[in-house]
Design a protein around this motif. Sequence first.
Motif, PDB file in Angstrom:
ATOM      1  N   HIS A  88       0.849  -1.183   0.000  1.00  0.00           N
ATOM      2  CA  HIS A  88       0.000   0.000   0.000  1.00  0.00           C
ATOM      3  C   HIS A  88       0.888   1.237   0.000  1.00  0.00           C
ATOM      4  CE1 HIS A  88      -3.512  -2.405   0.930  1.00  0.00           C
ATOM      5  NE2 HIS A  88      -2.953  -2.879   2.027  1.00  0.00           N
ATOM      6  N   CYS A  99       1.546  -5.230   2.511  1.00  0.00           N
ATOM      7  CA  CYS A  99       0.259  -5.583   3.106  1.00  0.00           C
ATOM      8  C   CYS A  99       0.391  -6.943   3.764  1.00  0.00           C
ATOM      9  CB  CYS A  99      -0.834  -5.617   2.052  1.00  0.00           C
ATOM     10  SG  CYS A  99      -2.442  -6.066   2.747  1.00  0.00           S
ATOM     11  N   HIS A 101      -2.227  -8.844   4.677  1.00  0.00           N
ATOM     12  CA  HIS A 101      -3.345  -9.755   4.372  1.00  0.00           C
ATOM     13  C   HIS A 101      -3.880  -9.438   2.982  1.00  0.00           C
ATOM     14  CE1 HIS A 101      -5.748  -6.311   5.730  1.00  0.00           C
ATOM     15  NE2 HIS A 101      -4.793  -6.216   6.622  1.00  0.00           N
ATOM     16  N   HIS A 106      -9.058  -5.071  -0.123  1.00  0.00           N
ATOM     17  CA  HIS A 106      -9.493  -4.126   0.902  1.00  0.00           C
ATOM     18  C   HIS A 106      -8.888  -2.754   0.694  1.00  0.00           C
ATOM     19  CE1 HIS A 106      -5.613  -5.647   2.162  1.00  0.00           C
ATOM     20  NE2 HIS A 106      -5.451  -4.514   2.809  1.00  0.00           N
ATOM     21  N   GLU A 121      -2.196  -2.118   9.989  1.00  0.00           N
ATOM     22  CA  GLU A 121      -3.500  -1.931   9.369  1.00  0.00           C
ATOM     23  C   GLU A 121      -4.543  -2.374  10.369  1.00  0.00           C
ATOM     24  OE1 GLU A 121      -4.362  -3.145   5.335  1.00  0.00           O
ATOM     25  OE2 GLU A 121      -2.228  -3.402   4.983  1.00  0.00           O
TER      26      GLU A 121
HETATM   27 ZN   LIG Z   1      -3.563  -4.212   3.398  1.00  0.00          ZN
END
Ligand SMILES: [Zn+2]
Lengths: 160, 160
Positions: A88, A99, A101, A106, A121
């Motif tokens: 991200h 990230c 996950h 998302h 996050e």
């Molecule tokens: Zn993420």
Amino acid sequence: MPNQPNAFDTHDHSHCTTDGLARAEGILALRKQRLTPVRRQTLQILLAEHRALGAYEVLDKLAEAGFGKQPPVAYRALEFLVEHGLAHKVRRLNAFAACMHPETDHAPVFLICRGCNALAETAAEPVRAALDAAAHAAGFTVERTSIEALGLCPKCKVAA
Amino acid sequence: MPNQPNAFDTHDHSHCTTDGLARAEGILALRKQRLTPVRRQTLQILLAEHRALGAYEVLDKLAEAGFGKQPPVAYRALEFLVEHGLAHKVRRLNAFAACMHPETDHAPVFLICRGCNALAETAAEPVRAALDAAAHAAGFTVERTSIEALGLCPKCKVAA
DNA sequence: GTATTTTAGGTTATAGCATAACATAAGCCG
DNA sequence: CGGCTTATGTTATGCTATAACCTAAAATAC
Ligand SMILES: [Zn+2]
Ligand SMILES: [Zn+2]
Ligand SMILES: [Zn+2]
Ligand SMILES: [Zn+2]
């Protein structure tokens, strides 16, 4: 959100990189996209730390690892990772983070610690729902969001 | 949130600038801060449009108005306005926008139209509450936030 | 009302972030 | 293999932001 360790939790960090790379391979295989050496190394660089890294910081590490030394090398790899949800962009920091996950598509919500720079996050749905509701009241349709909080993580709170 | 016109509403825009300047004078007088000519002109430039302007765009307009032509001139005035809540920085755009309700101390929530670049602020409390709750669950204390949504305003939605 | 201190505005220079455009090389597929 | 597509690398440049220094204006102190 799956059960990945949070940046603020004490955890066996050696798994973060290997698991992250493995998940990336799975996701990209499904999409018939290639995790090339630069991209793999870039993701590994981000996964190594639970914080956001500037593109030039990533670039330096890529150069050390024998890849190109010019900005587009880093920016292109980062762009690819962001496009596929493996990383991200943190707008508040003009920086990038892996990230934890990536399998669930998302919009991220970031918690950025100003004490130790750790980045986590957190649950996006309730925040996103509140934002959608406020936007809807104004007749506005939300397509993309940046939701970021700066503050103190549990450890730095104790230290302060 | 007071009753200021929203960027997405049709409204008598001639009041926006004059009202905005008047409110700024009031606020700064209370704090014994000076709305100097550059600062006043900078605020007026931002108030003239319901969108975010880059610092260099502001700088050009300041230069046209007879002020200095170098970046710090614009950045210093913008920094002052942001500090006193008269303007906000929109991180997604690396740009600045006048605040339409500066009397209430608030963390802004932005709605940015990708069609016409209009920028509106919306109700922050519910979004902020959801974010605080998520942060609290992670043991994180929120100090500052950037909450921004990109999408389509009512008019651009119709046009599309 | 002048001296002293503080705040603001102006300049040059430089740092940090990001992309356009072009050339070469590597994977893919008939 | 030959042609197409994707990826990597380079040079060059543009946009965003701040450091450091100097001068001017305003507030305050005497
Ligand atoms: Zn993420
Ligand atoms: Zn870890
Ligand atoms: Zn208006
Ligand atoms: Zn505002």
